[in-house]
Write a protein that holds these residues in place. Sequence first.
Motif, PDB file in Angstrom:
ATOM      1  N   ASP A  58       0.851  -1.189   0.000  1.00 31.65           N
ATOM      2  CA  ASP A  58       0.000   0.000   0.000  1.00 31.65           C
ATOM      3  C   ASP A  58       0.891   1.245   0.000  1.00 31.65           C
ATOM      4  OD1 ASP A  58      -2.526  -1.325   0.122  1.00 31.65           O
ATOM      5  OD2 ASP A  58      -2.139  -1.742   2.246  1.00 31.65           O
ATOM      6  N   MET A  59       0.412   2.298  -0.636  1.00 34.74           N
ATOM      7  CA  MET A  59       1.170   3.547  -0.677  1.00 34.74           C
ATOM      8  C   MET A  59       0.666   4.461   0.443  1.00 34.74           C
ATOM      9  SD  MET A  59       1.691   4.171  -4.770  1.00 34.74           S
ATOM     10  CE  MET A  59      -0.036   4.183  -5.200  1.00 34.74           C
ATOM     11  N   VAL A  60       1.171   4.214   1.649  1.00 31.40           N
ATOM     12  CA  VAL A  60       0.738   4.970   2.818  1.00 31.40           C
ATOM     13  C   VAL A  60       1.816   5.909   3.335  1.00 31.40           C
ATOM     14  CG1 VAL A  60      -0.941   3.224   3.525  1.00 31.40           C
ATOM     15  CG2 VAL A  60       1.396   3.095   4.392  1.00 31.40           C
ATOM     16  N   ASP A  61       2.996   5.818   2.776  1.00 29.94           N
ATOM     17  CA  ASP A  61       4.112   6.653   3.201  1.00 29.94           C
ATOM     18  C   ASP A  61       4.963   6.963   1.982  1.00 29.94           C
ATOM     19  OD1 ASP A  61       5.715   8.042   4.973  1.00 29.94           O
ATOM     20  OD2 ASP A  61       6.350   6.285   6.108  1.00 29.94           O
ATOM     21  N   LYS A  62       5.898   7.887   2.139  1.00 31.08           N
ATOM     22  CA  LYS A  62       6.772   8.215   1.020  1.00 31.08           C
ATOM     23  C   LYS A  62       8.145   8.608   1.528  1.00 31.08           C
ATOM     24  CE  LYS A  62       4.887  12.891   0.716  1.00 31.08           C
ATOM     25  NZ  LYS A  62       4.158  13.849  -0.122  1.00 31.08           N
ATOM     26  N   LYS A  63       9.133   8.402   0.693  1.00 34.38           N
ATOM     27  CA  LYS A  63      10.520   8.764   0.984  1.00 34.38           C
ATOM     28  C   LYS A  63      11.046   9.560  -0.205  1.00 34.38           C
ATOM     29  CE  LYS A  63      10.778   5.946   4.607  1.00 34.38           C
ATOM     30  NZ  LYS A  63      10.894   6.333   5.957  1.00 34.38           N
ATOM     31  N   GLU A  64      11.766  10.631   0.092  1.00 31.29           N
ATOM     32  CA  GLU A  64      12.379  11.453  -0.952  1.00 31.29           C
ATOM     33  C   GLU A  64      13.821  10.994  -1.133  1.00 31.29           C
ATOM     34  OE1 GLU A  64      10.501  13.718  -2.525  1.00 31.29           O
ATOM     35  OE2 GLU A  64       8.803  13.408  -1.172  1.00 31.29           O
ATOM     36  N   ILE A  65      14.245  10.893  -2.387  1.00 27.74           N
ATOM     37  CA  ILE A  65      15.640  10.532  -2.667  1.00 27.74           C
ATOM     38  C   ILE A  65      16.213  11.481  -3.709  1.00 27.74           C
ATOM     39  CG2 ILE A  65      15.331   8.091  -2.075  1.00 27.74           C
ATOM     40  CD1 ILE A  65      15.390   7.529  -5.134  1.00 27.74           C
ATOM     41  N   GLU A  66      17.540  11.557  -3.738  1.00 30.35           N
ATOM     42  CA  GLU A  66      18.267  12.325  -4.740  1.00 30.35           C
ATOM     43  C   GLU A  66      19.449  11.501  -5.205  1.00 30.35           C
ATOM     44  OE1 GLU A  66      19.388  16.256  -3.495  1.00 30.35           O
ATOM     45  OE2 GLU A  66      17.419  16.665  -2.614  1.00 30.35           O
ATOM     46  N   ALA A  67      19.799  11.697  -6.470  1.00 33.77           N
ATOM     47  CA  ALA A  67      20.967  11.004  -7.034  1.00 33.77           C
ATOM     48  C   ALA A  67      21.647  11.935  -8.025  1.00 33.77           C
ATOM     49  CB  ALA A  67      20.543   9.713  -7.731  1.00 33.77           C
ATOM     50  N   SER A  68      22.955  11.783  -8.132  1.00 33.03           N
ATOM     51  CA  SER A  68      23.707  12.564  -9.115  1.00 33.03           C
ATOM     52  C   SER A  68      24.936  11.778  -9.533  1.00 33.03           C
ATOM     53  CB  SER A  68      24.115  13.919  -8.529  1.00 33.03           C
ATOM     54  OG  SER A  68      24.977  13.750  -7.433  1.00 33.03           O
TER      55      SER A  68
END
Length: 155
Positions: A58-68
């Motif tokens: 289930d999509m009940v939470d979220k995490k932010e990510i970054e990449a370079s």
Amino acid sequence: MSCSENDPEYLATDECKYEYLDHTADVQLHAWGDDLKEAFEQCAVSMFGYMTELNTVDMVDKKEIEASSDDMAGLLFQFLDECLFVFSCDPYFIVKKVRINEFNKENFTIKATCYGEEFDLDKHPQGTEVKAITYSNMQIYDKEDQHEVFVIIDI
């Protein structure tokens, strides 16, 4: 961060645009999309799909990510590695959907949101653990009529 159907960032699940290809002792992810951004997103989702059945997430939470990185292959590697890191941290976070919010193909940077929930063995069938992303035979196609990626993951 939490998300719900009332959250403007909450998005319905997209069409599946990936497959798993046999590879000696590992597995090759093959993902495609209407553009390279979607191909990257689908590749990340396919990695999580190898670890559990995504229909149980289930999509009940979220995490932010970054990449370079310094080039496109490095960016794909770093992006998938950041996604894998999200799963590998305590608590383990299993992702059902990835949305790239910023995709800079000139400076090789990505900012993305991963939607899912904490991994729970009582709810999520255990698939095969992904140990690492590899550069081995990595392929990226970004042409007018072809946007696809091939990535071998170490299992």
